[in-house]
Structure formats: structure tokens, C-alpha cells
Design a protein around this motif. Structure first.
Motif, short mmCIF file in Angstrom:
data_model
loop_
_atom_site.label_atom_id
_atom_site.label_comp_id
_atom_site.label_asym_id
_atom_site.label_seq_id
_atom_site.Cartn_x
_atom_site.Cartn_y
_atom_site.Cartn_z
N GLY A 1 51.18 39.00 11.56
CA GLY A 1 50.19 39.80 12.26
C GLY A 1 50.77 41.16 12.64
O GLY A 1 51.98 41.28 12.86
N VAL A 2 49.92 42.18 12.70
CA VAL A 2 50.39 43.53 12.99
C VAL A 2 51.09 43.60 14.36
O VAL A 2 52.13 44.24 14.50
N ASP A 3 50.56 42.90 15.35
CA ASP A 3 51.19 42.92 16.68
C ASP A 3 52.60 42.33 16.62
O ASP A 3 53.53 42.88 17.20
N ARG A 4 52.71 41.22 15.94
CA ARG A 4 54.03 40.59 15.86
C ARG A 4 55.01 41.48 15.08
O ARG A 4 56.16 41.65 15.47
N PHE A 5 54.51 42.08 13.98
CA PHE A 5 55.36 42.99 13.21
C PHE A 5 55.84 44.14 14.09
O PHE A 5 57.01 44.53 14.06
N SER A 6 54.91 44.67 14.87
CA SER A 6 55.25 45.79 15.75
C SER A 6 56.36 45.39 16.72
O SER A 6 57.33 46.13 16.91
N ASN A 7 56.23 44.21 17.30
CA ASN A 7 57.27 43.73 18.22
C ASN A 7 58.60 43.55 17.51
O ASN A 7 59.65 43.95 18.01
N GLU A 8 58.55 42.97 16.31
CA GLU A 8 59.79 42.70 15.59
C GLU A 8 60.49 44.00 15.18
O GLU A 8 61.70 44.12 15.30
N SER A 9 59.73 44.96 14.69
CA SER A 9 60.36 46.20 14.23
C SER A 9 60.93 46.98 15.41
O SER A 9 62.02 47.54 15.32
N ARG A 10 60.23 46.97 16.53
CA ARG A 10 60.74 47.68 17.71
C ARG A 10 61.98 47.00 18.26
O ARG A 10 62.93 47.64 18.69
N HIS A 11 61.95 45.68 18.21
CA HIS A 11 63.10 44.91 18.69
C HIS A 11 64.34 45.25 17.86
O HIS A 11 65.43 45.46 18.38
N MET A 12 64.14 45.33 16.55
CA MET A 12 65.24 45.65 15.64
C MET A 12 65.82 47.03 15.94
O MET A 12 67.03 47.22 16.01
N MET A 13 64.93 48.00 16.16
CA MET A 13 65.39 49.35 16.48
C MET A 13 66.15 49.39 17.81
O MET A 13 67.19 50.01 17.93
N ARG A 14 65.59 48.69 18.79
CA ARG A 14 66.19 48.72 20.12
C ARG A 14 67.59 48.10 20.10
O ARG A 14 68.53 48.63 20.69
N LYS A 15 67.73 47.02 19.33
CA LYS A 15 69.03 46.35 19.25
C LYS A 15 70.09 47.30 18.70
O LYS A 15 71.19 47.40 19.20
#
Ligand SMILES: [Zn+2]
Length: 481
Positions: free
Chosen positions: A337-351
Motif C-alpha cells: 500500500g502507498v501509505d506503508r511504502f511511504s513509511n518504509e521509505s522514510r524510515h530507510m532515509m531516517r536510519k
């Protein structure tokens, strides 16, 4: 004709007439009633999913092939565009009301739902959803309050409902202390237990429930459940699995009433997330096939009614770039889902940023490819899922925007306005929609009428064009008998 013959004939005719009357009363008095509501499901969602299902599964939607059709005007009393609360109050209770109102009329007075009417007439009652159980649509079948946000009060009404079966997401605010009835009732889940509900929280325990187990309240999440694409099937049952269990537990000689809501369809519409919307539509359609199996075993005494409550997203089948074409099968490769993708990609960047590193596009690229089914290599002329140069540039620049935005927010744990500030997810979502020939006109509900389809005993009572509250009144009438 001799006297005896004419007497015999008269007897035969009388018997035939009685049979016909009984057939008619059986046809109008379904013992078993299934009421399916696709939240945010209007004609565009049905038609897009029809095409998607034909391409992916080789068959049209079950819900579109039912023999009786109706078209329902959805407006509440205070607007042309309805919210889910006013729409569900009309469908469940047969009364048009204000946006936001749960099972109450425009003056705030409680109105009885068809589910309560069905319970009074001796049927067992079940409520199933993949949102929270206190969300607007399910709530209108058992609760009464002026505002849909009164989650504690709705949870208390659930605990007091006496309905036999609840399955879905959780009951947020069940233990909130500052609401109307707190002093009287305390924690709503504890109240449910005190009222005889067995509370179930895992899929295994749920699947192990057997007839005779009494009233059940099954919650598979603290809040809403997941989109069909995102759900953890080990941990959470599908809507179809929940319905199978409801039928198993509620089947009895006096009949049942089951309301099942496909609530995630609406969330995908709000998110303009076409691949997720289609998968949630298929998951909803699957549930109706479960009911049809029951109908085949109980012909003449089972009614299946399927409707939406309103349209969500202003979905258009066709878009400027695609001309007179529609390629909905191109969303079949979306896995997240787009929401989950958004969370995952932001999480990756933040890490990465927290470690003092710079996020690399290559890493995110793999995530994009996996989530949306895009290909970064190949010839876009030969394979439409290969990204063109300009699409690639759009994604890369959205990625760079998000890295910068994440960098400026790296100390924060939550981003409240992610949709506006972060662009990667929305850019990928738009590119996929363009490839499919789909466009969206709104992030909210629209005023389109909804299509209802029905089958089985009493279905013919619902045919035609009508207001949504008229549909609700007809349903309540059947349930009361
Ligand atoms: Zn809705």
C-alpha cells in the motif's frame, strides 16, 4: 365436468394457490440475511475492479453479476456529499441524518437499526469489518450517538448490544475516562466481558471458536486492520475467513443477520491508491462468494444484499495521457500500500541520516520496484512497466526532496503532514495511475450514487432507483419479520 371432478379441481387449485402464497411469503421473508457494504465503493470502483478481476483472475466480479440491481442516492440532510456515518445510518436505520451522526436522526434521537430489528425477531446477529469495530459504518448497526468520534460511547453500546458476533479491528478509547458513561460503565471491553462476551485477539483462537461458544468479540488490531495487500495473514484473518466463522457460529434454525463491511476500500480511495483499492475490492468480492455458497445450501430463505455507502476519491476510468485506453492490469504488480511504502521509505532515509550517512537512491530504487512493480531496466516501448526517462527523473527528484525534508526533520519522531511534504510515495502512486489509465479527482468522498446488487429471497423488493434511506427502510422491514 362432473361434480366430483370440479371439486377435485377446486381443491387442487386451492392447494396450488396456497403453495404460491407460501413461496411468495418465503421469498419475502429471508431467514438468513447478508448485508455487505463496500465503504467508498460506487460504480467506478465496481467497474475498475470488474476489469481488474477479468484480467487477473479470468472472471468478472461476483457482486456485479447478481440478478437484482438498485441505484441509491447518497446525500445526507445537510449536504450533497455524505460521510460514512450519515450514509450508514440511512442504510442501517432507514433515516437520513446529519454528517457524522451514528444511528441518530437529525434531532439526535436514536433510531433502530435493521440489525437490532433482526435480533428482536429472533435472528442471531453478527458484525464484521476490517476497520475498527467502532468506526462509523459498523457502529450505525448497534450504536447511537451524535458524533462518530465518540469511540468510547460507541464501544459501550457495542458491549450492551447483545449481538452475538463481532470481528474486526479494535475499540480505540475503550478505557477512556472522560467520556459520558465512564462512571456508569468503566472500561468498555471489561463491560463486554461482564456481559458475556468471550474476547478473542489472535487468529488461532478465532479459528478455534466452535458453535456453542456464546457471544464473541474478536479484535485483531488495536486500531484498524490492514489493507488486503499489507495484512499479515499469519496473524490476521481475511474478511472471507471472518465471514466463514460467523456463518459457522451463527447458523441456527431461527436465522441470522450478518453485516460485513469492506472498510479498507474507502481508505485506499482517500489515499488515491489504485493497486490497493483493487485488491481490497477483490477481497470484498471474495466474501460475497462465501455467502453465495450458503445461499446455494439454503435457497428460498437467504438474502444477499451488496451496496456501497458513497464514492471515495473521484475515481475516473480513463485519463488524459492514456487516450481511450484503460490498462488496469498494470497495477497487478503493486505489492505494498502507498501509505506503508511511504513509511518504509522514510524510515530507510531516517536510519541512514541518523548514522550520518547520505541515503542512496539505489537502495530506495529497489523498494520502489518491489512496491509498485516498476522496472528500472528495459525498453519502455516494449514493457509499459519499465520507467521512461522522464518518469525516472520524477521519481529521483521526489527522492531527493524527501531526503532533504527528512534531513530537516531527522530529530523528530513523527511527520504529521507526510503526504504534502514527502513526494516519493505520491509520485510513484501517480505514475502507476497514469500507466493504468486511471485518475482521481478527490482525496475525499464524492456525491455519486452507489449501485446495490442483490440476490435471493426478497431481493426483488430492492430493485430500482431510490434514496439510501428508502433502501434501509426496506431492509429493516425484512429484518423485522
Ligand atoms: Zn464510507
Amino acid at each position: 365436468m362432473t361434480d366430483t371432478t370440479s371439486k377435485r379441481l377446486a381443491k387442487l387449485l386451492a392447494a396450488a394457490a396456497m403453495l404460491a402464497v407460501c413461496a411468495a411469503c418465503a421469498a419475502q421473508n429471508p431467514k438468513y440475511i447478508f448485508f455487505f457494504i463496500g465503504d467508498g465503493m460506487s460504480v467506478p470502483q465496481r467497474m475498475a475492479a470488474e476489469e481488474f478481476s477479468r484480467k487477473i483472475e479470468g472472471r468478472g466480479l461476483t457482486i456485479n453479476a447478481m440478478p437484482v440491481q438498485a441505484m441509491l442516492r447518497t446525500c445526507p440532510v445537510d449536504s450533497l456529499v455524505t460521510d460514512s456515518a450519515a450514509a450508514a445510518t440511512a442504510l442501517a436505520c432507514g433515516v437520513k441524518t446529519l454528517n457524522g451522526a451514528i444511528g441518530t436522526d437529525r434531532h439526535g434521537a436514536s433510531v433502530e437499526s435493521c440489525a437490532s430489528a433482526a435480533r428482536k425477531s429472533g435472528r442471531k446477529t453478527g458484525i464484521i469489518t476490517n476497520t475498527t469495530l467502532s468506526h462509523a459504518t459498523p457502529a450505525c448497526f448497534f450504536a447511537h450517538c451524535k458524533h462518530r468520534g465518540q469511540y468510547y460511547d460507541i464501544a459501550v453500546d457495542l458491549a450492551k448490544s447483545g449481538f452475538d458476533f463481532f470481528a474486526g479491528g479494535g475499540l480505540p478509547d475503550h478505557g477512556k475516562t472522560n467520556e459520558t458513561h465512564w462512571a456508569e460503565y468503566g472500561d468498555a471491553i471489561k463491560l463486554a466481558e461482564a456481559n458475556g462476551y468471550k474476547v478473542v485477539r489472535t487468529k488461532n483462537d478465532f479459528l478455534a471458536l466452535a458453535p456453542g461458544c456464546g457471544k464473541t468479540l474478536s479484535m485483531f488490531s488495536k486500531s484498524h486492520m490492514e489493507h488486503s495487500l499489507d495484512m499479515d495473514r499469519e496473524r490476521q484473518p481475511t474478511l472471507a475467513e471472518m465471514l466463514k466463522k460467523a456463518i459457522e457460529l451463527l447458523d441456527n434454525p431461527d436465522g441470522f443477520f450478518i453485516m460485513l463491511e469492506g472498510g479498507q476500500i474507502d481508505f485506499a480511495g482517500h489515499g488515491n491508491d489504485i493497486g490497493t483499492n483493487m485488491r481490497d475490492m477483490l477481497a470484498f468480492d471474495e466474501t460475497v462468494r462465501v455467502a453465495q455458497e450458503f445461499l446455494e445450501a439454503h435457497p428460498g430463505e437467504t438474502l444477499i444484499a451488496v451496496t456501497g455507502d458513497h464514492e471515495t476519491g473521484g475515481l475516473s476510468l480513463g485519463c488524459t495521457g492514456a487516450g481511450y485506453n484503460f490498462f488496469i492490469e498494470r497495477v497487478a504488480g503493486q505489492t505494498t500500500g502507498v501509505d506503508r511504502f511511504s513509511n518504509e521509505s522514510r524510515h530507510m532515509m531516517r536510519k541512514r541520516l541518523e548514522k550520518g550517512e547520505t541515503p542512496e537512491f539505489e537502495e530506495t530504487r529497489d523498494l520502489v520496484a518491489k512496491a509498485f512493480g516498476f522496472k528500472f531496466e528495459g525498453d519502455p516501448e516494449k514493457d509499459p512497466l519499465v520507467l521512461s526517462k522522464s518518469e525516472y527523473e520524477r521519481i529521483k527528484s521526489a527522492f531527493e526532496n524527501d531526503v532533504e525534508y527528512t534531513r530537516s526533520k531527522v530529530a523528530e519522531t513523527k511527520a504529521h503532514d507526510a503526504v504534502r511534504k514527502y513526494l516519493l510515495a505520491s509520485t510513484c502512486r501517480s505514475i502507476l495511475a497514469e500507466k493504468a489509465g486511471v485518475s482521481w479527482g478527490s482525496a475525499h468522498h464524492t456525491a455519486l450514487p452507489v449501485m446495490a446488487t442483490l440476490q435471493g429471497a426478497g431481493a426483488e423488493n430492492f430493485a430500482g432507483y431510490m434514496e439510501n434511506d428508502e433502501f434501509g427502510r426496506r431492509m429493516k422491514e425484512l429484518c423485522a419479520r
